[in-house]
Design a protein around this motif. Structure first.
Motif, PDB file in Angstrom:
ATOM      1  N   PRO A  30       0.823  -1.215   0.000  1.00 13.93           N
ATOM      2  CA  PRO A  30       0.000   0.000   0.000  1.00 13.93           C
ATOM      3  C   PRO A  30       0.854   1.261   0.000  1.00 13.93           C
ATOM      4  CG  PRO A  30       0.101  -0.905   2.216  1.00 13.93           C
ATOM      5  CD  PRO A  30       0.883  -1.842   1.338  1.00 13.93           C
ATOM      6  N   TYR A  70      -5.666  -5.191  -1.902  1.00 12.04           N
ATOM      7  CA  TYR A  70      -4.384  -5.589  -1.315  1.00 12.04           C
ATOM      8  C   TYR A  70      -4.510  -6.996  -0.767  1.00 12.04           C
ATOM      9  CZ  TYR A  70      -0.644  -5.858   2.187  1.00 12.04           C
ATOM     10  OH  TYR A  70       0.428  -6.263   2.951  1.00 12.04           O
ATOM     11  N   LEU A  83      -7.297  -6.635   1.893  1.00 12.76           N
ATOM     12  CA  LEU A  83      -8.167  -5.460   1.991  1.00 12.76           C
ATOM     13  C   LEU A  83      -9.050  -5.408   0.755  1.00 12.76           C
ATOM     14  CD1 LEU A  83      -5.619  -2.717   3.131  1.00 12.76           C
ATOM     15  CD2 LEU A  83      -7.205  -4.019   4.562  1.00 12.76           C
ATOM     16  N   ILE A 130      -8.154  -0.413  -2.159  1.00 15.10           N
ATOM     17  CA  ILE A 130      -7.143   0.550  -1.746  1.00 15.10           C
ATOM     18  C   ILE A 130      -7.016   1.558  -2.886  1.00 15.10           C
ATOM     19  CG2 ILE A 130      -5.209  -0.830  -2.605  1.00 15.10           C
ATOM     20  CD1 ILE A 130      -3.687   0.071  -0.052  1.00 15.10           C
ATOM     21  N   PRO A 133      -6.876   2.905   2.536  1.00 14.33           N
ATOM     22  CA  PRO A 133      -7.443   1.551   2.557  1.00 14.33           C
ATOM     23  C   PRO A 133      -8.948   1.608   2.820  1.00 14.33           C
ATOM     24  CG  PRO A 133      -5.583   1.786   4.084  1.00 14.33           C
ATOM     25  CD  PRO A 133      -6.026   3.154   3.704  1.00 14.33           C
ATOM     26  N   LEU A 157      -6.946  -5.047   7.912  1.00 18.08           N
ATOM     27  CA  LEU A 157      -6.916  -3.591   8.029  1.00 18.08           C
ATOM     28  C   LEU A 157      -6.152  -3.171   9.282  1.00 18.08           C
ATOM     29  CD1 LEU A 157      -7.854  -0.887   6.855  1.00 18.08           C
ATOM     30  CD2 LEU A 157      -9.913  -1.074   8.265  1.00 18.08           C
ATOM     31  N   ALA A 205      -8.123   5.143   7.466  1.00 22.60           N
ATOM     32  CA  ALA A 205      -8.770   4.120   6.653  1.00 22.60           C
ATOM     33  C   ALA A 205     -10.273   4.256   6.835  1.00 22.60           C
ATOM     34  CB  ALA A 205      -8.300   2.727   7.063  1.00 22.60           C
TER      35      ALA A 205
END
Length: 448
Positions: free
Chosen positions: A290, A356, A364, A367, A376, A391, A405
């Motif tokens: 990320p 991700y 995830l 993203i 995210p 997460l 996030a």
């Protein structure tokens, strides 16, 4: 009459430039409707459709210059061509892509304004010999996003402004408003953003009639597949048919082995690209880290494949799911439908979604890059939205230093540390901002 954001875009575009504009996008998303609506602001509006009027192709073939094209055009139409006050609309230009090349000369000639549109442009125009850079803008169009949908349904602009303010200020929404917007979001999952489906719902409130329209659009897409790519049509149609069941699988990632036990990405790559370029499917690629820019960390052959419209996706699941979605039935899995709605919304707002996945840290849902940072996103359709191992792992990682996030869910907005728990409908407020400087001048006084 459906209110679309692109209507304002088109109006503003022609206020600031003499160039032509090409509207691209999938079939049945309302391109022609919006252009005709804009055409009413001109004294004269000429429409040439290369599917409904195939002889127009023969008329324009062999034209040597703009004067020749305009002479032939004047012979085809009874609409007066008024200099400076006429909009000429070339529709379904995928049938005659040479007209896109010719736009350069027509714009240069300067007597009239031009707008173009068509379906499958990402497929048909990829090998265009001479794209008129500097003479034509290109705008992607999508099905109605959620904000457009609730506006067309009848939600007051003041309510939408209040919701936007709540998102910006990170404050909860009034509970009555929240429950009603959640009800509308569930309705959107069923109706989707195809203009014909939305118009039918507004007219009748009959979900069976809406579903009939959606099935017609799905059949149209399948006909396009067989018509426009005869060499790979079996692969493309099989991939298209696998989108709903693959999204309903545990990890939602598209598994090539469902097509063929020995399937290789290279063999099917063109088929996936066809669906993407036709605007029928939305691929969301895996990123390994990320970090900005996400494109550099993209994995070419690991992806999820979403439908271009969440209503079309719902229409392909078992009959009766519509009523269960409306009621918020806790016994069905909303995950794939929720995620499709989020993917669709992000793409419509010019945000490139990725997902991700890491064996150590987990996966995830999405993203994205927003305001120069990595954001995210988790999408939770059930009650246990506080549980998000991947997460938490990412947000606790000092290497990435992610500022915040978002977990989109069914409840009202609240914040816990760096995580924003927001109602799923607030995805409509994730929008791309222009962070690039509009004006910059280097100081050369010491060098002159």
């Amino acid at each position: 009459m459906l209110k679309r954001k692109i209507d304002n875009y088109i109006q503003n575009y022609y206020k600031t430039t003499r160039n032509a504009l090409l509207i691209t996008g999938a079939r049945q998303i309302g391109k022609t409707y919006s252009i005709r609506k804009f055409g009413k602001s001109f004294k004269s509006f000429v429409e040439i459709n290369f599917i409904d009027n195939p002889e127009a192709i023969d008329v324009f073939k062999g034209a040597k210059n703009s004067t020749d094209i305009l002479f032939r055009l004047s012979a085809m139409t009874t609409v007066p061509l008024i200099k400076g006050e006429t909009l000429i609309f070339f529709d379904e230009v995928q049938k005659y892509p040479e007209i896109v090349t010719a736009i350069k000369f027509l714009v240069d000639e300067g007597s009239y304004r031009y707008i173009l549109s068509g379906s499958l442009l990402g497929v048909e125009l990829k090998d265009l010999r001479s794209e008129p850079v500097g003479y034509m803008g290109i705008k992607d169009m999508y099905p109605l996003d959620f904000e457009e949908f609730i506006s067309c349904i009848g939600i007051n602009d003041n309510v939408i402004t209040a919701l936007r303010d709540a998102w910006k200020d990170r404050t909860p929404v009034d509970e009555f408003i929240h429950s009603k917007i959640m009800e509308l979001f569930r309705l959107y999952l069923i109706v989707g953003g195809m203009p014909a489906a939305v118009s039918k719902y507004i007219e009748s409130n009959n979900l069976q009639e809406v579903m009939a329209i959606q099935q017609d659009i799905i059949r149209l897409y399948r006909r396009d597949i067989t018509q426009y790519d005869p060499d790979d049509k079996l692969y493309i149609e099989e991939i298209f048919n696998l989108i709903p069941p693959e999204l309903n699988a545990k990890n939602k990632r598209f598994i090539l082995k469902k097509l063929n036990e020995n399937a290789k990405f290279e063999r099917y790559q063109n088929s996936f690209l066809w669906l993407k370029n036709a605007g029928v499917a939305l691929p969301v690629y895996n990123v390994e880290e990320p970090k900005m820019p996400l494109l550099l960390a993209r994995s070419r052959n690991l992806f999820k494949l979403f439908q271009n419209d969440v209503g079309l996706l719902a229409a392909q699941y078992a009959e009766g799911i519509q009523l269960r979605i409306i009621k918020g039935d806790k016994d069905i899995n909303f995950g794939s439908i929720y995620e499709n709605a989020v993917a669709q919304e992000l793409v419509a707002h010019a945000l490139e979604p990725y997902y991700y996945n890491n064996k150590k840290r987990g996966e995830l849902d999405f993203i994205i890059e927003l305001d120069g940072k990595v954001l995210p996103i988790e999408v939770k359709s059930g009650k246990d939205y506080d549980t998000h191992r991947a997460l938490s792992n990412i947000m606790d990682c000092d290497e990435y230093e992610l500022p915040e996030a978002v977990v989109f869910n069914n409840d009202n907005l609240r914040i816990n540390g760096k995580i924003i728990y927001a109602p799923i409908y607030m995805v409509m407020f994730l929008e791309k901002n222009n962070v690039a400087p509009t004006h910059y001048k280097v100081d050369l006084t010491m060098l002159q």
